[in-house]
Scaffold this motif. Structure first.
Motif, PDB file in Angstrom:
ATOM      1  N   LEU A 184       0.825  -1.192   0.000  1.00  0.00           N
ATOM      2  CA  LEU A 184       0.000   0.000   0.000  1.00  0.00           C
ATOM      3  C   LEU A 184       0.870   1.257   0.000  1.00  0.00           C
ATOM      4  O   LEU A 184       0.600   2.229  -0.721  1.00  0.00           O
ATOM      5  CB  LEU A 184      -0.916   0.006   1.224  1.00  0.00           C
ATOM      6  N   SER A 185       1.960   1.222   0.804  1.00  0.00           N
ATOM      7  CA  SER A 185       2.853   2.377   0.877  1.00  0.00           C
ATOM      8  C   SER A 185       3.493   2.653  -0.486  1.00  0.00           C
ATOM      9  O   SER A 185       3.546   3.803  -0.933  1.00  0.00           O
ATOM     10  CB  SER A 185       3.932   2.131   1.928  1.00  0.00           C
ATOM     11  N   GLU A 186       3.941   1.626  -1.170  1.00  0.00           N
ATOM     12  CA  GLU A 186       4.562   1.795  -2.485  1.00  0.00           C
ATOM     13  C   GLU A 186       3.533   2.276  -3.526  1.00  0.00           C
ATOM     14  O   GLU A 186       3.847   3.111  -4.387  1.00  0.00           O
ATOM     15  CB  GLU A 186       5.199   0.474  -2.929  1.00  0.00           C
ATOM     16  N   THR A 187       2.342   1.727  -3.416  1.00  0.00           N
ATOM     17  CA  THR A 187       1.298   2.137  -4.360  1.00  0.00           C
ATOM     18  C   THR A 187       0.954   3.609  -4.191  1.00  0.00           C
ATOM     19  O   THR A 187       0.824   4.366  -5.178  1.00  0.00           O
ATOM     20  CB  THR A 187       0.031   1.286  -4.165  1.00  0.00           C
ATOM     21  N   GLU A 188       0.834   4.061  -2.930  1.00  0.00           N
ATOM     22  CA  GLU A 188       0.518   5.467  -2.686  1.00  0.00           C
ATOM     23  C   GLU A 188       1.649   6.387  -3.137  1.00  0.00           C
ATOM     24  O   GLU A 188       1.419   7.496  -3.649  1.00  0.00           O
ATOM     25  CB  GLU A 188       0.244   5.679  -1.188  1.00  0.00           C
ATOM     26  N   LYS A 189       2.908   5.910  -2.970  1.00  0.00           N
ATOM     27  CA  LYS A 189       4.047   6.686  -3.444  1.00  0.00           C
ATOM     28  C   LYS A 189       3.995   6.841  -4.970  1.00  0.00           C
ATOM     29  O   LYS A 189       4.200   7.928  -5.519  1.00  0.00           O
ATOM     30  CB  LYS A 189       5.344   6.008  -3.022  1.00  0.00           C
ATOM     31  N   THR A 190       3.682   5.756  -5.662  1.00  0.00           N
ATOM     32  CA  THR A 190       3.582   5.798  -7.134  1.00  0.00           C
ATOM     33  C   THR A 190       2.439   6.714  -7.578  1.00  0.00           C
ATOM     34  O   THR A 190       2.562   7.457  -8.562  1.00  0.00           O
ATOM     35  CB  THR A 190       3.360   4.374  -7.702  1.00  0.00           C
ATOM     36  N   ILE A 191       1.335   6.684  -6.823  1.00  0.00           N
ATOM     37  CA  ILE A 191       0.200   7.563  -7.136  1.00  0.00           C
ATOM     38  C   ILE A 191       0.615   9.023  -7.060  1.00  0.00           C
ATOM     39  O   ILE A 191       0.303   9.833  -7.930  1.00  0.00           O
ATOM     40  CB  ILE A 191      -0.979   7.275  -6.186  1.00  0.00           C
ATOM     41  N   ARG A 192       1.368   9.371  -5.959  1.00  0.00           N
ATOM     42  CA  ARG A 192       1.808  10.757  -5.808  1.00  0.00           C
ATOM     43  C   ARG A 192       2.737  11.172  -6.944  1.00  0.00           C
ATOM     44  O   ARG A 192       2.649  12.298  -7.455  1.00  0.00           O
ATOM     45  CB  ARG A 192       2.522  10.931  -4.455  1.00  0.00           C
ATOM     46  N   GLU A 193       3.610  10.264  -7.379  1.00  0.00           N
ATOM     47  CA  GLU A 193       4.522  10.561  -8.489  1.00  0.00           C
ATOM     48  C   GLU A 193       3.738  10.787  -9.788  1.00  0.00           C
ATOM     49  O   GLU A 193       4.045  11.722 -10.543  1.00  0.00           O
ATOM     50  CB  GLU A 193       5.520   9.416  -8.669  1.00  0.00           C
TER      51      GLU A 193
END
Length: 675
Positions: free
Chosen positions: A316-325
Motif C-alpha cells: 500500500l505504501s509503495e502504491t501510494e508513493k507511485t500515485i503521488r509521483e
C-alpha cells in the motif's frame, strides 16, 4: 450606377499631341462620322480599355487597340511615330466622381496599371486630389484591395454574387461578363445576343449575367442550394464521426450496440429507445447490476489476514508513493500542455500578420513593376507600418549596409512564414504527445487508486484477508464496472450531440423544402414576364419580321434568352432581324431592371448598330425608344451617317433630347497640351 462623364484620349508624337476630348450626358449620345474608318470604334474601345473591359473586344492589353495608339498617327499626308499614348475616363456613380487613367503606350509603365484620381478630370492635378494605383488582368484583381475591378465593383455599388465555375470551384461573377451584356462592340457583338461575352471559366455565364442584371431570386436560390449542400455534408460528417467514436468505445469494452442510425435523421423518443448497448446478450444496465452483485458477494468473504499483514502495508505504501509521483507528473505535463497551447496561438497570430505583410508587399511589387510612380513609404526610408525611419536601430548602421528592397522583403517574409509553419507543426506534434502521455498516466493512476482502495480495505479489516484470486477478481470487476459506466456516460453525452445534429438536420430539411419547387419565386415570374413583354414590344417597334406572330416569342426558362417554341429565336431570324433582336433584348434588360429594381448599372454602348442594311425607319424607332424610355440612363452609340437617309434620321431627332459628337476626318485631332 455607371455614368460616363468625359473621355480624353492623348497620343503624343514628336512635338505634337493628338487626341479626343468630349463629354457625355444622360440619355442618347451619338458618336457620328460621315464615313467608316474615322476612329469611332477606337474611341469606344478606349472606354472599354479604361474600365479594364477590353476582353469584350477580344483580348487583353493594348493589342486590342488600333495602330494610332501604338505605332503611328496620321495627320493629313504626314505620319508620326507614336511616342506615348493613354486615356483619361471620368465616371460617376450617382454620388462620387473619379477619373481613371490607363496607358496604352508609355515607357516603363505596364498597361495593366490603372491610376484612379478621386476627382473630376479638371482637378486631377490639384495637390489635394487623392491618387491611387491599382492593377487589372492579374491574379486576384477582382478580389484584392489593389485590384481595380474589386475597387470598381465597390465604387459602382455592385455586389457581385459567387457562382459555380467550370472547375467546380465557386468564384465571383466577373464585371467583364456583366458589362458584355451592355456593351455591344462592332466585330463580334452583332453575331448573336451576348455574343461578345468573354470566356472566363464561369458555368452558364450568359444565364448568370441575366440573373444578376434582373436580380432574380434564382441566383439566391442557387446560392442557398450550395449552402444547403455544404451544411448537409457537414452534418453527415459530424454524424459519422460520433457514430464511429461510439462504436469504437463499445467494441473496446467487448459490447455490441443496435439501433444506432448510421446516417442523419430526425430522431424521436422511439428512435432513442431502439438504441441498445449489450454485453454477453444482456442489456448493459442489467449486466452492470449482475457485476455489482458479484462484487458485493466478494466483499462478504473475509479470510484471515494475520500472515500477510506486513506485506500488504508495504504494498500500500509503495502504491501510494507511485500515485503521488503520477499526480505530480500529470501536473507538470498539464503545465507543458498549457504552454504549448499558448505557443500555438502566438504562432497563429504571427502567421496572420506575416500573411498580411506578404500580400501588401506583393501588391506593392506589382504596382512597382507596372510602373507606378506614387511615392511609397519605403522609397522615403519610412516603415509602411509604423511610419518611422527605417534607419532607426539600436545598433550603429554601417554606411555600406544594404536595406532590403521589396523583393528581398517578400523572400524574407516567405522564409519567416515557412519557419513559423514548421514551428507550429512541431508544437502541435508536442501537444499530441503530451496529451497522450497525460491520458496514459490518468488511466494508470485510475488503476493504482483502485488498487490502493482495495489494499486499505483489506488492512482495516482486523482479522480478515482476501486471497490473491479474490483481490484480482474484485479489482477486475470494479474496473469493468467503471469502464462500462464510462461507456454509458460517453453515450449519454453523445446522445445530446445526436439531439443537436437531429435538430440541425430537421432545420436543413425545412430550408430545403422551402426552396421553390420550380426554381422561380413569384417575383421572378413577374420579372421574366416583364422582360418578355418589353422584348415583344421592342421587336414590334423595331420592325422584326422573321416571325409573323410575335406573341410566340418567349423567354426561355433554361437560359432566359429569346426563344420560339423552345428553340433559339436566332434560327428563325434573318441577318437584319437578328440585329433588331439584339437591340430589343439589350434594351429590354435595362427596361426590366429599371421597372423591377434590378442591378443594371444603367449604361449601354452600341458600336455601329445599323448592321446588315437595317431599314432607316427601324433605326429611327430605335433612337426614339431610347430618348422616350431611357432618358435617365445613358446610351452611347457609334454610328456612320454616310448616306442621306441615316443623316436625315439623326437630324430629325428631337432637339435637346440627344448629344451629338461629330467625328471629323480623323477622330484624333491635334490638341494644344497634355492634361
Amino acid at each position: 450606377m455607371l455614368k460616363i462623364n468625359r473621355l480624353r484620349i492623348e497620343i503624343k508624337a514628336k512635338e505634337k499631341i493628338f487626341g479626343f476630348d468630349e463629354r457625355f450626358f444622360s440619355g442618347l449620345n451619338l458618336i457620328a462620322s460621315d464615313d467608316n474608318t474615322r476612329g469611332k470604334s477606337s474611341i469606344i474601345a478606349m472606354i472599354y480599355y479604361c474600365l479594364g473591359f477590353e476582353e469584350i473586344i477580344g483580348g487583353r492589353g493594348e493589342k486590342v487597340l488600333t495602330a494610332a495608339f501604338k505605332s503611328v498617327i496620321e495627320e493629313g499626308e504626314n505620319v508620326w511615330p507614336v511616342l506615348e499614348s493613354g486615356a483619361y475616363l471620368e465616371i460617376f456613380n450617382g454620388i462620387e466622381v473619379i477619373t481613371i487613367f490607363r496607358a496604352a503606350k508609355i515607357e516603363n509603365r505596364d498597361n495593366r496599371l490603372i491610376s484612379v484620381y478621386y476627382s473630376d478630370m479638371e482637378n486631377i492635378h490639384r495637390q489635394d486630389t487623392l491618387l491611387d494605383d491599382m492593377y487589372v488582368h492579374m491574379p486576384n484583381a477582382a478580389t484584392n484591395k489593389k485590384g481595380f475591378h474589386n475597387f470598381l465593383e465597390t465604387f459602382l455599388h455592385i455586389e457581385l454574387p459567387m457562382v459555380p465555375a467550370s472547375d467546380e470551384a465557386i468564384r465571383k461573377l466577373y464585371l467583364q461578363l456583366i458589362f458584355s451584356g451592355m456593351f455591344i462592340e462592332q466585330k463580334h457583338g452583332w453575331a448573336n445576343i451576348l455574343s461578345g461575352m468573354p470566356i472566363l471559366g464561369i458555368k452558364e455565364s450568359k444565364k448568370r449575367v441575366i440573373e444578376f442584371i434582373l436580380d432574380l431570386d434564382t441566383l439566391d436560390n442557387d446560392r442557398k442550394k450550395d449552402q444547403l449542400r455544404a451544411e448537409e455534408d457537414n452534418i453527415k460528417k459530424s454524424w459519422t464521426t460520433v457514430v464511429r467514436e461510439i462504436i469504437l468505445l463499445v467494441e473496446r469494452e467487448s459490447c455490441t450496440i443496435t439501433g444506432l442510425p448510421p446516417s442523419p435523421k430526425i430522431l424521436t423518443d422511439v428512435d432513442y429507445s431502439k438504441i441498445i448497448i449489450q454485453k454477453n446478450n444482456d442489456h448493459i444496465g442489467e449486466y452492470i447490476n449482475d457485476l455489482t452483485k458479484d462484487y458485493e458477494d466478494l466483499n462478504a468473504l473475509k479470510p484471515k489476514i494475520i500472515d500477510n499483514f506486513d506485506e500488504l502495508q508495504i504494498e500500500l505504501s509503495e502504491t501510494e508513493k507511485t500515485i503521488r509521483e503520477y499526480e505530480w507528473d500529470i501536473v507538470k505535463l498539464s503545465d507543458l500542455l498549457d504552454k504549448e497551447h499558448i505557443s500555438i496561438r502566438r504562432l497563429e497570430n504571427n502567421l496572420e500578420i506575416i500573411e498580411t505583410d506578404i500580400s501588401n508587399n506583393k501588391d506593392a511589387a506589382r504596382l512597382r513593376d507596372l510602373g507606378s510612380e506614387i511615392d511609397l513609404y519605403t522609397s522615403r526610408d519610412l516603415c509602411p507600418t509604423c511610419h518611422q525611419e527605417i534607419a532607426d536601430t539600436l545598433l550603429p548602421l554601417p554606411n555600406d549596409m544594404p536595406i532590403m528592397n521589396i523583393d528581398d522583403n517578400i523572400r524574407h517574409l516567405n522564409a519567416q512564414r515557412d519557419m513559423l509553419k514548421f514551428a507550429k507543426l512541431s508544437h502541435e506534434s508536442n501537444l499530441d504527445k503530451i496529451q497522450n502521455s497525460i491520458n496514459h498516466m490518468e488511466e494508470s493512476l485510475y488503476k493504482l487508486r483502485s488498487l490502493a482502495k482495495s489494499l486499505r480495505s483489506d488492512l482495516y479489516q482486523t482479522n480478515d484477508s482476501f486471497s490473491e484470486a479474490i483481490v484480482y477478481k474484485r479489482l477486475s470487476i470494479e474496473s469493468e464496472i467503471n469502464n462500462l459506466k464510462r461507456l454509458i456516460d460517453f453515450y449519454l453525452n453523445n446522445k445530446v450531440t445526436f439531439e443537436k445534429l437531429s435538430d440541425r438536420w430537421k432545420d436543413h430539411l425545412e430550408k430545403k423544402a422551402a426552396l421553390p419547387e420550380n426554381k422561380y419565386s413569384e417575383k421572378d415570374k413577374v420579372k421574366l414576364k416583364h422582360l418578355q413583354e418589353c422584348l415583344v414590344d421592342n421587336l414590334k417597334k423595331f420592325g422584326y419580321r422573321s416571325v409573323k406572330n410575335l406573341n410566340q416569342v418567349e423567354i426561355s426558362k433554361e437560359n432566359y434568352l429569346p426563344a420560339i417554341e423552345g428553340f433559339d429565336m436566332k434560327f428563325d431570324s434573318s441577318a437584319s432581324d437578328n440585329i433588331r433582336a439584339i437591340w430589343a433584348f439589350t434594351l429590354s434588360l435595362l427596361q426590366t431592371s429599371l421597372m423591377d429594381s434590378g442591378n443594371h448599372p444603367g449604361t449601354l454602348i452600341f458600336d455601329e448598330p445599323a448592321q446588315h442594311s437595317i431599314i432607316v425607319s427601324d433605326m429611327k424607332e430605335f433612337f426614339n425608344s431610347i430618348i422616350n424610355n431611357l432618358s435617365n440612363s445613358q446610351v452611347i452609340i457609334g454610328i456612320t451617317v454616310k448616306d442621306s437617309d441615316t443623316r436625315k434620321v439623326v437630324n430629325e431627332l428631337p432637339e435637346g433630347k440627344y448629344n451629338l459628337i461629330m467625328v471629323p476626318n480623323k477622330a484624333f485631332q491635334k490638341i494644344d497640351k497634355s492634361l
